[in-house]
Design a protein around this motif. Structure first.
Motif, PDB file in Angstrom:
ATOM      1  N   ASN A 171      -5.667   9.404 -30.934  1.00  0.00           N
ATOM      2  CA  ASN A 171      -5.623   9.621 -32.094  1.00  0.00           C
ATOM      3  C   ASN A 171      -4.166  10.148 -32.330  1.00  0.00           C
ATOM      4  O   ASN A 171      -4.091  11.564 -31.882  1.00  0.00           O
ATOM      5  CB  ASN A 171      -5.754  10.012 -33.707  1.00  0.00           C
ATOM      6  N   ALA A 201      -1.349   9.992 -33.455  1.00  0.00           N
ATOM      7  CA  ALA A 201      -0.585  10.211 -35.153  1.00  0.00           C
ATOM      8  C   ALA A 201      -1.404  11.890 -35.610  1.00  0.00           C
ATOM      9  O   ALA A 201      -0.186  12.563 -35.844  1.00  0.00           O
ATOM     10  CB  ALA A 201      -1.244   9.215 -36.618  1.00  0.00           C
ATOM     11  N   SER A 202      -2.433  11.510 -35.389  1.00  0.00           N
ATOM     12  CA  SER A 202      -3.012  13.741 -35.747  1.00  0.00           C
ATOM     13  C   SER A 202      -2.817  14.584 -34.672  1.00  0.00           C
ATOM     14  O   SER A 202      -2.385  14.920 -34.755  1.00  0.00           O
ATOM     15  CB  SER A 202      -4.962  12.877 -35.311  1.00  0.00           C
ATOM     16  N   ILE A 252       0.368  14.126 -32.844  1.00  0.00           N
ATOM     17  CA  ILE A 252       2.038  14.510 -33.495  1.00  0.00           C
ATOM     18  C   ILE A 252       1.858  15.448 -34.184  1.00  0.00           C
ATOM     19  O   ILE A 252       2.972  16.231 -34.249  1.00  0.00           O
ATOM     20  CB  ILE A 252       2.517  12.724 -33.474  1.00  0.00           C
ATOM     21  N   ARG A 253       0.885  15.317 -35.073  1.00  0.00           N
ATOM     22  CA  ARG A 253       0.762  16.225 -36.668  1.00  0.00           C
ATOM     23  C   ARG A 253       0.683  17.408 -36.252  1.00  0.00           C
ATOM     24  O   ARG A 253       1.438  18.842 -36.774  1.00  0.00           O
ATOM     25  CB  ARG A 253      -0.114  16.054 -37.878  1.00  0.00           C
ATOM     26  N   HIS A 254       0.067  18.062 -35.214  1.00  0.00           N
ATOM     27  CA  HIS A 254      -0.232  19.274 -34.598  1.00  0.00           C
ATOM     28  C   HIS A 254       0.782  19.750 -33.794  1.00  0.00           C
ATOM     29  O   HIS A 254       0.627  20.955 -34.367  1.00  0.00           O
ATOM     30  CB  HIS A 254      -1.405  19.877 -33.936  1.00  0.00           C
ATOM     31  N   MET A 264       4.411  19.092 -34.867  1.00  0.00           N
ATOM     32  CA  MET A 264       5.013  18.657 -35.476  1.00  0.00           C
ATOM     33  C   MET A 264       4.127  20.153 -36.541  1.00  0.00           C
ATOM     34  O   MET A 264       5.267  21.649 -36.701  1.00  0.00           O
ATOM     35  CB  MET A 264       5.079  18.072 -36.982  1.00  0.00           C
ATOM     36  N   ASP A 265       3.443  20.529 -37.032  1.00  0.00           N
ATOM     37  CA  ASP A 265       2.863  22.006 -37.124  1.00  0.00           C
ATOM     38  C   ASP A 265       2.905  23.053 -35.810  1.00  0.00           C
ATOM     39  O   ASP A 265       3.900  24.602 -36.101  1.00  0.00           O
ATOM     40  CB  ASP A 265       1.686  22.414 -36.798  1.00  0.00           C
ATOM     41  N   ASP A 309       7.270  23.566 -36.421  1.00  0.00           N
ATOM     42  CA  ASP A 309       7.434  24.379 -37.103  1.00  0.00           C
ATOM     43  C   ASP A 309       7.740  25.460 -36.873  1.00  0.00           C
ATOM     44  O   ASP A 309       8.083  26.983 -37.563  1.00  0.00           O
ATOM     45  CB  ASP A 309       6.928  24.073 -38.764  1.00  0.00           C
ATOM     46  N   TYR A 329      -8.583  20.613 -31.157  1.00  0.00           N
ATOM     47  CA  TYR A 329      -7.567  20.467 -31.220  1.00  0.00           C
ATOM     48  C   TYR A 329      -6.125  19.505 -30.752  1.00  0.00           C
ATOM     49  O   TYR A 329      -5.195  20.109 -29.959  1.00  0.00           O
ATOM     50  CB  TYR A 329      -6.984  21.798 -31.494  1.00  0.00           C
TER      51      TYR A 329
END
Length: 350
Positions: free
Chosen positions: A51, A53-54, A56-58, A60-61, A64, A139
């Motif tokens: 996945n 998309a998941s 990439i979200r991690h 981006m965290d 940040d 993760y």
């Protein structure tokens, strides 16, 4: 103190247990362990999530968090490297080659030159790698090269090397590598382990240069857009934690061995108690009566003895008899005998 078949025996103490022997590790056993580790990594690839998309979200965290810590340097460094193709090829070779070359060489060198430290360091490497595999499964994190604006350095330089366009694996094996395994960076983790192991081989100031390897590896994984900066930090922390755990376990085993070797007599089993008592038997230095030379006849008559006769007497009483006149040497000696107490050991004349 006596030495008996590798044991050190002290008077009044139980025999100390022999120190554990150091054996050179078996080559086939260690190769089997590395193969099992690689098979486990390959199997984890089949269990890893695809996945993106998941992942990439991690990622981006992490971006940040790095923005809060003012650590967002990956994009600028990657673009600067892409502007110099020669440096990009060198960085790609560093990333694709040294990770798989230097680590086995250091492992072999430790096994040959520091066998007493090999098992602990090898266990630390295995422990850190297994922990990283668990992190990849639990993760998944996308590397910077999956983000817009970044240049995939290994893809752009694949025609100059043997690696595939997917990752640092050889051509045809790119599908076996986990593309979403950015956190933590085991390129940096293994480099840190190599530096710690080499410090055991090259102590002192002469060994400070070994720390350049993990530092340069951190620079390479960041500028090639394969890892975030926090990935490198977590990889180094993971290896340091694994080394600390194995060191703590080694210290506990050593402390337990020392305590078992220094048990006082009476706190061990019957066999140890009998062995300790056998070494605490005391014999006096003078086990036989003192035999004096025959005295001349004129001196023997003074004491009421005849030449060649044999009798026993109390030395304290004799001194008291001779010391009747005060101030003389026999009188002083008799006073000392009265205060200290004479040894009642018989003397045999003859």
């Amino acid at each position: 103190m006596a030495i008996r078949r590798g044991h050190v025996v002290l008077q009044g103490a139980s025999p100390l247990a022999p120190a554990p022997s150091v054996h050179t590790p078996s080559v086939w056993k260690e190769l089997s362990l590395l193969v099992a580790l690689y098979v486990g990594y390959t199997a984890s690839r089949q269990l890893a999530s695809d996945n993106r998309a998941s992942a990439i979200r991690h990622a981006m965290d992490i971006v940040d968090l790095q923005r809060v810590l003012h650590l967002n340097v990956e994009l600028a460094c990657n673009q600067a490297l892409a502007a110099v193709p020669v440096l990009a090829v060198i960085a790609a070779y560093w990333y694709a080659l040294l990770h798989y070359l230097i680590t086995p060489v250091v492992l072999f060198a430790v096994a040959r030159r520091r066998p007493q430290d090999y098992r602990r360091l090898r266990n630390a490497l295995v422990l850190a790698t297994i922990a990283a595999l668990i992190c990849y499964l639990a993760y998944p994190v996308a590397p910077p090269r999956f983000m817009p604006g970044y240049v995939d350095t290994l893809r752009e330089t694949a025609r100059w090397g043997w690696w595939s366009a997917q990752a640092s694996a050889p051509r045809g094996f790119g599908q076996l590598s986990n593309q979403l395994a950015a956190m933590p960076s085991m390129h940096v983790g293994w480099a840190v382990w190599c530096a710690l192991a080499l410090r055991r081989l090259v102590p002192g100031r002469r060994g400070l240069w070994v720390h350049a390897y993990p530092v340069l590896t951190t620079v390479v994984v960041v500028v090639t857009a394969n890892h975030w900066l926090l990935d490198a930090v977590c990889g180094a922390v993971l290896v340091y934690a694994a080394v600390s755990v194995t060191r703590l376990r080694r210290n506990r085993r050593t402390r337990g061995h020392d305590l078992s070797a220094r048990k006082p007599p009476g706190t061990v089993n019957g066999n140890d108690l009998q062995r300790s008592q056998a070494h605490t038997t005391w014999k006096p230095a003078l086990s036989r009566p003192i035999r004096a030379r025959p005295m001349p006849a004129k001196n023997s008559s003074t004491l009421g003895l005849t030449e060649g006769s044999e009798t026993t007497f109390d030395m304290g009483a004799t001194l008291l008899t001779l010391g009747r006149r005060p101030g003389t040497l026999p009188a002083c000696l008799s006073d000392a005998v009265r205060h200290v107490g004479p040894p009642h050991r018989p003397l045999v004349w003859g």
